[in-house]
Design an enzyme around this catalytic site. Structure first.
Site, PDB file in Angstrom:
ATOM      1  N   GLY A 155       0.866  -1.194   0.000  1.00 21.79           N
ATOM      2  CA  GLY A 155       0.000   0.000   0.000  1.00 21.79           C
ATOM      3  C   GLY A 155       0.895   1.233   0.000  1.00 21.79           C
ATOM      4  O   GLY A 155       2.080   1.162  -0.348  1.00 21.79           O
ATOM      5  N   ARG A 156       0.319   2.352   0.446  1.00 21.34           N
ATOM      6  CA  ARG A 156       1.087   3.609   0.398  1.00 21.34           C
ATOM      7  C   ARG A 156       2.403   3.518   1.168  1.00 21.34           C
ATOM      8  O   ARG A 156       3.457   3.899   0.669  1.00 21.34           O
ATOM      9  CB  ARG A 156       0.240   4.758   0.958  1.00 21.34           C
ATOM     10  CG  ARG A 156      -0.836   5.265   0.005  1.00 21.34           C
ATOM     11  CD  ARG A 156      -1.551   6.464   0.635  1.00 21.34           C
ATOM     12  NE  ARG A 156      -2.047   6.102   1.949  1.00 21.34           N
ATOM     13  CZ  ARG A 156      -3.291   5.731   2.208  1.00 21.34           C
ATOM     14  NH1 ARG A 156      -4.183   5.707   1.252  1.00 21.34           N
ATOM     15  NH2 ARG A 156      -3.654   5.395   3.427  1.00 21.34           N
ATOM     16  N   ILE A 157       2.352   2.986   2.395  1.00 18.68           N
ATOM     17  CA  ILE A 157       3.580   2.953   3.208  1.00 18.68           C
ATOM     18  C   ILE A 157       4.533   1.880   2.679  1.00 18.68           C
ATOM     19  O   ILE A 157       5.748   2.110   2.577  1.00 18.68           O
ATOM     20  CB  ILE A 157       3.234   2.755   4.699  1.00 18.68           C
ATOM     21  CG1 ILE A 157       2.416   3.961   5.195  1.00 18.68           C
ATOM     22  CG2 ILE A 157       4.499   2.578   5.540  1.00 18.68           C
ATOM     23  CD1 ILE A 157       1.826   3.822   6.588  1.00 18.68           C
ATOM     24  N   ARG A 178      -3.947  -8.512  -3.051  1.00 22.72           N
ATOM     25  CA  ARG A 178      -4.087  -8.316  -4.502  1.00 22.72           C
ATOM     26  C   ARG A 178      -2.758  -7.837  -5.060  1.00 22.72           C
ATOM     27  O   ARG A 178      -2.061  -7.045  -4.413  1.00 22.72           O
ATOM     28  CB  ARG A 178      -5.156  -7.243  -4.794  1.00 22.72           C
ATOM     29  CG  ARG A 178      -6.497  -7.812  -5.166  1.00 22.72           C
ATOM     30  CD  ARG A 178      -7.479  -6.712  -5.508  1.00 22.72           C
ATOM     31  NE  ARG A 178      -7.671  -5.755  -4.411  1.00 22.72           N
ATOM     32  CZ  ARG A 178      -8.449  -5.983  -3.356  1.00 22.72           C
ATOM     33  NH1 ARG A 178      -9.126  -7.106  -3.261  1.00 22.72           N
ATOM     34  NH2 ARG A 178      -8.565  -5.085  -2.397  1.00 22.72           N
ATOM     35  N   ARG A 238       0.733  -2.685  12.937  1.00 24.22           N
ATOM     36  CA  ARG A 238      -0.134  -2.763  14.105  1.00 24.22           C
ATOM     37  C   ARG A 238       0.202  -4.000  14.916  1.00 24.22           C
ATOM     38  O   ARG A 238       0.521  -5.054  14.355  1.00 24.22           O
ATOM     39  CB  ARG A 238      -1.608  -2.900  13.686  1.00 24.22           C
ATOM     40  CG  ARG A 238      -2.351  -1.614  13.508  1.00 24.22           C
ATOM     41  CD  ARG A 238      -2.551  -0.849  14.822  1.00 24.22           C
ATOM     42  NE  ARG A 238      -3.251   0.397  14.607  1.00 24.22           N
ATOM     43  CZ  ARG A 238      -2.691   1.540  14.186  1.00 24.22           C
ATOM     44  NH1 ARG A 238      -1.399   1.606  13.954  1.00 24.22           N
ATOM     45  NH2 ARG A 238      -3.415   2.635  14.020  1.00 24.22           N
ATOM     46  N   GLU A 267      -0.464  -3.172  23.450  1.00 27.34           N
ATOM     47  CA  GLU A 267       0.360  -2.015  23.815  1.00 27.34           C
ATOM     48  C   GLU A 267      -0.493  -0.996  24.570  1.00 27.34           C
ATOM     49  O   GLU A 267      -1.687  -0.907  24.330  1.00 27.34           O
ATOM     50  CB  GLU A 267       1.007  -1.401  22.560  1.00 27.34           C
ATOM     51  CG  GLU A 267       0.033  -0.812  21.559  1.00 27.34           C
ATOM     52  CD  GLU A 267       0.738  -0.301  20.311  1.00 27.34           C
ATOM     53  OE1 GLU A 267       1.512  -1.044  19.681  1.00 27.34           O
ATOM     54  OE2 GLU A 267       0.457   0.872  19.961  1.00 27.34           O
ATOM     55  N   HIS A 285       5.631   2.868  19.496  1.00 27.69           N
ATOM     56  CA  HIS A 285       4.651   3.297  18.474  1.00 27.69           C
ATOM     57  C   HIS A 285       4.905   4.744  18.047  1.00 27.69           C
ATOM     58  O   HIS A 285       4.015   5.604  18.164  1.00 27.69           O
ATOM     59  CB  HIS A 285       3.217   3.102  18.992  1.00 27.69           C
ATOM     60  CG  HIS A 285       2.217   2.934  17.888  1.00 27.69           C
ATOM     61  ND1 HIS A 285       1.128   2.103  17.963  1.00 27.69           N
ATOM     62  CD2 HIS A 285       2.148   3.505  16.643  1.00 27.69           C
ATOM     63  CE1 HIS A 285       0.425   2.177  16.837  1.00 27.69           C
ATOM     64  NE2 HIS A 285       1.027   3.025  16.014  1.00 27.69           N
ATOM     65  N   ALA A 287       6.449   5.516  14.853  1.00 23.57           N
ATOM     66  CA  ALA A 287       6.884   5.567  13.446  1.00 23.57           C
ATOM     67  C   ALA A 287       6.421   6.842  12.735  1.00 23.57           C
ATOM     68  O   ALA A 287       7.121   7.369  11.878  1.00 23.57           O
ATOM     69  CB  ALA A 287       6.405   4.336  12.692  1.00 23.57           C
TER      70      ALA A 287
HETATM   71  C1  DGY Z   1      -1.475   5.304  12.356  1.00 21.03           C
HETATM   72  O1  DGY Z   1      -1.716   6.406  11.848  1.00 21.03           O
HETATM   73  O2  DGY Z   1      -2.229   4.339  12.217  1.00 21.03           O
HETATM   74  C2  DGY Z   1      -0.237   5.194  13.156  1.00 21.03           C
HETATM   75  O3  DGY Z   1      -0.055   3.929  13.675  1.00 21.03           O
HETATM   76  C3  DGY Z   1      -0.247   6.236  14.240  1.00 21.03           C
HETATM   77  O4  DGY Z   1       1.050   6.399  14.684  1.00 21.03           O
END
Ligand code: DGY
Length: 321
Positions: A155-157, A178, A238, A267, A285, A287
């Site tokens: 995906g985007r990330i 996909r 996640r 978490e 958490h 990132a």
């Molecule tokens: C998100 O945007 O889902 C990130 O995990 C938040 O830090």
């Protein structure tokens, strides 16, 4: 009279000022934790809320908030919000896609490099005063350049992470529900493979999928057993996508060489087994946590809330009817 809204956690002052132009705002700048009962009590008379991924929105809570029209998550992931329950209750739900991709991609690389090159372990050793001389075999790590990067979720990330790999002259493979269109594959220089091939071929496995029942424990004992014993696992998506108990066992037994983790099951109460391990890099958490990006996330959530309660058409609506 302005509509009443709740901002459940501390946010930037200018975001509150923007919201105050439209709403009667109840904020939480002291950042006091809100359990389910406190959240429900605070939301009972509100028309909207800006929430974070720690705030659980479900049918029980919604049944106590008859005036609620919009819930705006300051996150792209929204597994804390029961979208179907919101739809049934006539509550618009929004998230913050797009604004955090680069920052989260950058941090994924921080985890890759720190884990592959054992940076936090080496730093702890130095800080403890244990460094007495240069040693040829000290903190031998994994080369990132020219290695094979396996991406779950293009995906985007995932695409940002793949594009950054070009600089390290890596071979990039990916798996997703996909296959991506050819333009994305070309820009990412990534080849689609099966889940099994990704696990067995990659030197570095990195996860960029949303959490849902379908991705719960996507990476468990069996998957780790398919990985190379020299491979490392990175998760900045996640908690729950990886089976943390199985991961601790795999790290202890040498099934895989290391892990870099920004997210955990349950978490912030992560499994204490992680704390005793040297071959894991741990982050709370963060990132997406650059100053600029966290501000953009909060402002986008605020803009969603303003649009939801003034026009009924927030830009990032998750549950159109
Ligand atoms: C998100 O945007 O889902 C990130 O995990 C938040 O830090």
């Amino acid at each position: 009279m302005k509509p009443k809204i709740l901002v459940t956690r501390e946010v930037f002052n200018d975001v509150l000022e923007y919201l105050s132009q439209y709403f009667d705002v109840t904020s939480n700048q002291p950042d006091l934790p809100m359990d389910a009962e406190t959240l429900a009590a605070n939301l009972a008379d509100k028309q909207g809320a800006m929430i974070t991924l720690s705030d659980k929105i479900d049918a029980t809570l919604l049944s106590r908030c008859p005036n609620l029209k919009a819930i705006c998550n300051i996150a792209v992931g929204y597994n804390n919000v029961d979208i179907e329950a919101c739809r049934k209750a006539g509550v618009m739900a929004t998230n913050t896609p797009g604004v955090l991709d680069d920052t989260t991609g950058d941090f994924t690389w921080a985890l890759v490099l720190a884990t592959a090159r054992r940076l936090t372990e080496a730093e702890a050793y130095l800080r403890a005063g244990q460094w007495d001389r240069w040693k040829l075999k000290q903190f031998l790590g994994l080369d990132v350049h020219h290695a094979t990067l396996g991406i779950f979720g293009l995906g985007r990330i995932g695409q940002v992470v793949a594009r950054r790999a070009i600089g390290f002259e890596m071979k990039v493979i990916y798996h997703d529900v996909r296959r991506a269109v050819s333009e994305i594959e070309e820009a990412s220089r990534a080849r689609f493979v099966s889940k099994e091939e990704l696990l067995s071929q990659a030197d570095i496995v990195t996860i960029h999928v949303p959490y849902s029942p379908a991705t719960h424990h996507l990476i468990g004992k069996q998957e780790m057993e398919r990985m190379k014993p020299t491979a490392i696992l990175i998760n900045a998506s996640r908690g729950g996508v990886v089976d943390d108990v199985a991961l601790i066992e795999a790290l202890l037994s040498g099934t895989i060489a290391g892990a870099g983790l920004d997210v955990f099951e349950n978490e912030p109460k992560l499994n204490p087994g992680f704390l005793a391990l040297k071959n894991v890099v741990l982050a709370p958490h963060i990132a997406s946590s650059s100053k600029a990006t966290r501000h953009k996330m909060a402002m986008l959530a605020a803009e969603n809330l303003v649009a939801a309660l003034t026009t009924g058409h927030p830009p990032n609506l998750l549950n159109p009817v």
